[in-house]
Design an enzyme around this catalytic site. Structure first.
Site, short mmCIF file in Angstrom:
data_model
loop_
_atom_site.label_atom_id
_atom_site.label_comp_id
_atom_site.label_asym_id
_atom_site.label_seq_id
_atom_site.Cartn_x
_atom_site.Cartn_y
_atom_site.Cartn_z
N ASN A 1 -8.39 4.01 8.19
CA ASN A 1 -7.86 2.85 8.91
C ASN A 1 -8.04 2.92 10.41
OD1 ASN A 1 -5.90 4.93 7.97
ND2 ASN A 1 -4.59 3.98 9.50
N GLY B 1 0.81 -1.22 0.00
CA GLY B 1 0.00 0.00 0.00
C GLY B 1 0.84 1.26 0.00
N CYS C 1 1.07 2.22 12.73
CA CYS C 1 2.28 2.91 12.29
C CYS C 1 2.64 4.06 13.21
CB CYS C 1 2.10 3.45 10.88
SG CYS C 1 1.13 2.39 9.85
N GLN D 1 -7.83 -0.29 3.01
CA GLN D 1 -8.68 -0.87 4.05
C GLN D 1 -10.00 -1.43 3.50
OE1 GLN D 1 -8.07 -1.50 7.23
NE2 GLN D 1 -6.09 -0.48 7.36
N SER E 1 -3.23 -3.45 -0.77
CA SER E 1 -2.19 -4.10 0.02
C SER E 1 -2.65 -5.50 0.39
CB SER E 1 -1.95 -3.28 1.28
OG SER E 1 -1.07 -3.96 2.13
N ALA E 2 -1.85 -6.52 0.05
CA ALA E 2 -2.28 -7.91 0.25
C ALA E 2 -2.47 -8.29 1.71
CB ALA E 2 -1.27 -8.85 -0.40
N HIS E 3 -1.61 -7.72 2.59
CA HIS E 3 -1.67 -8.22 3.98
C HIS E 3 -2.89 -7.72 4.75
CE1 HIS E 3 -0.10 -4.76 6.49
NE2 HIS E 3 0.28 -4.35 5.30
N1 PLP Z 1 -3.07 3.10 3.53
C1 PLP Z 1 -3.85 2.73 4.54
C2 PLP Z 1 -5.22 3.31 4.68
C3 PLP Z 1 -3.38 1.78 5.46
O1 PLP Z 1 -4.17 1.41 6.48
C4 PLP Z 1 -2.08 1.26 5.30
C5 PLP Z 1 -1.52 0.31 6.31
O2 PLP Z 1 -1.82 0.38 7.48
C6 PLP Z 1 -1.31 1.67 4.20
C7 PLP Z 1 -1.84 2.61 3.34
C8 PLP Z 1 0.07 1.12 3.97
O3 PLP Z 1 0.01 -0.18 3.45
P1 PLP Z 1 1.26 -1.19 3.55
O4 PLP Z 1 1.33 -1.65 4.96
O5 PLP Z 1 0.93 -2.30 2.60
O6 PLP Z 1 2.45 -0.44 3.10
#
Ligand code: PLP
Length: 387
Positions: free
Chosen positions: A152, A72, A326, A180, A200-202
């Site tokens: 998120n 992501g 994060c 999300q 984002s796959a995870h």
């Molecule tokens: N955007 C949103 C809304 C997210 O919740 C996240 C991850 O928490 C990301 C971007 C980043 O994704 P990735 O963990 O795959 O880098």
């Protein structure tokens, strides 16, 4: 995961065993590079292309519009930097919101240092961006509007269709951070009127470190990684074949399971929200009650620290978060909660619980059994709490 009750699916999801099984051959026997001509390579390439079809199908795109990335963050960075670079002659203005993920905000901050101007739209107390604000702020200089599909932290689902229509009408590239939402609620690139989106796959029971970017055919987006000619010369680097296969399988499974899962999670979510409201006084639900992700519960508890609640829940085998994963390493209150108009103390007293496909009613009951006494104990120790 044995006895752990995992309620942090917005941070990451466990790998689905079917996804792991699909990936395994590409981590072992089928190790060829997808860019080579011999059969071992062709096999890998076929698997990559099959995954591209599965991802495209999940979002109503065509396979040529899907580019595999490392996740992501990369997709969001690519959108901001790539759209800005490709449209530099048109102008240097970007519109986004105050509650975007840092994967959008940080590239915007960087561009500001390079002479771009960025409008950070406010949100209302439930976290909604007003589409009319987008319209009012678009100028001849605007090259990008980027708004997230769902937040998120608080789970609020933004009015993306309306914002997309406005951006389209004005001829401005519209990027949507769907990290999300893809795989959890319907995402269709045509109904959203978007020109690019991040996956984002995870976040959908796939592996970490792999994702995708949808770029509408004809959209002006500069290539991101330079090197070999992979991904139609737009994102170089030897393919993460196993990861891509995992994302493809996760997309396939999500398409099949989404409706039923969303229904189940909505029920558990509402049970948790109502249970907390019935058992804990001075608990404020953050985010919109109705237009919210099926799995998201976010509360601020007066006069308690989110971190203390996390640790005490962890001692009871329950994994939750406060703010986003994060930023939880930092002492700053969440920028999302502050944008809703919460006070510092309210933002610090927030707890996010995000449900997933394996959670059960018993998990919710256990949280409802444990959380009220944790909040009470912390309040008893708090000089701030007025009874
Ligand atoms: N955007 C949103 C809304 C997210 O919740 C996240 C991850 O928490 C990301 C971007 C980043 O994704 P990735 O963990 O795959 O880098």
């Amino acid at each position: 995961m044995s006895n752990v009750i995992y309620l942090d699916h917005a941070a990451t999801t466990p790998l689905d065993p079917e996804v792991l099984a699909a990936m395994m051959p590409y981590l072992t026997d089928k190790f060829g590079s997808a860019s080579t001509l011999y059969s071992l390579g062709r096999e890998a390439r076929d698997a990559v292309e099959q995954a591209r079809v599965s991802v495209a199908q999940l979002i109503g795109a065509s396979p040529e519009e899907i580019y595999f990335t490392s996740g992501g963050t990369e997709s969001d960075n690519w959108a901001v930097f790539g759209v800005a670079a490709a449209n530099a002659k048109k102008g240097k203005h970007i519109i986004t919101s105050k509650i975007e993920h840092h994967a959008i905000l940080e590239p915007c901050h960087w561009l500001e240092k390079q002479g771009y101007s960025v409008t950070y739209l406010p949100v209302d107390s439930n976290g909604f961006v007003d589409p009319e604000d987008v319209r009012k702020n678009i100028t001849n200089e605007t090259v990008l509007v980027t708004i997230m599909h769902a937040n998120n932290e608080i789970g609020t689902i933004e009015p993306i269709e309306e914002i997309g229509k406005i951006a389209r009408e004005k001829g401005v590239h519209f990027h949507v951070d769907t990290v999300q939402t893809v795989g959890h609620i319907p995402v269709d690139v045509n109904s959203l009127h978007c020109d690019s989106l991040a996956i984002s796959a995870h976040k959908l029971y796939g592996p970490k470190g792999i994702g995708a970017m949808y770029i509408r055919k004809g959209a002006r987006v500069e290539r991101y990684m330079r090197g070999g000619g992979q991904e139609n010369n737009r994102r170089a680097g030897t393919h993460n074949v196993a990861g891509i296969v995992g994302l493809g399988k996760a997309a396939e499974l999500a398409a099949a399971r989404m409706a039923e899962e969303a229904q189940k999670l909505t029920r558990l979510r509402d049970m948790l929200i109502e249970g907390i409201e019935a058992r804990i006084e001075n608990a404020k639900l953050n985010g919109d009650r109705i237009r919210r992700l099926p799995n998201n519960v976010n509360f601020s508890f007066e006069a308690v620290e989110g971190e203390s609640m996390i640790l005490m829940l962890d001692m009871n085998g329950i994994c939750v978060s406060s703010g986003s994963a994060c930023t939880s390493g930092s002492l700053d209150p969440s920028h999302v909660l502050m944008a809703l108009g919460l006070k510092h103390e309210q933002a610090h007293g927030s707890l996010r619980m995000t449900l997933g496909k394996d959670n059960t009613e018993a998990d919710v009951e256990r949280v409802l059994e444990v959380l009220p006494s944790i909040v009470q104990r912390l309040r008893e120790m708090s000089p701030l709490y007025q009874r």
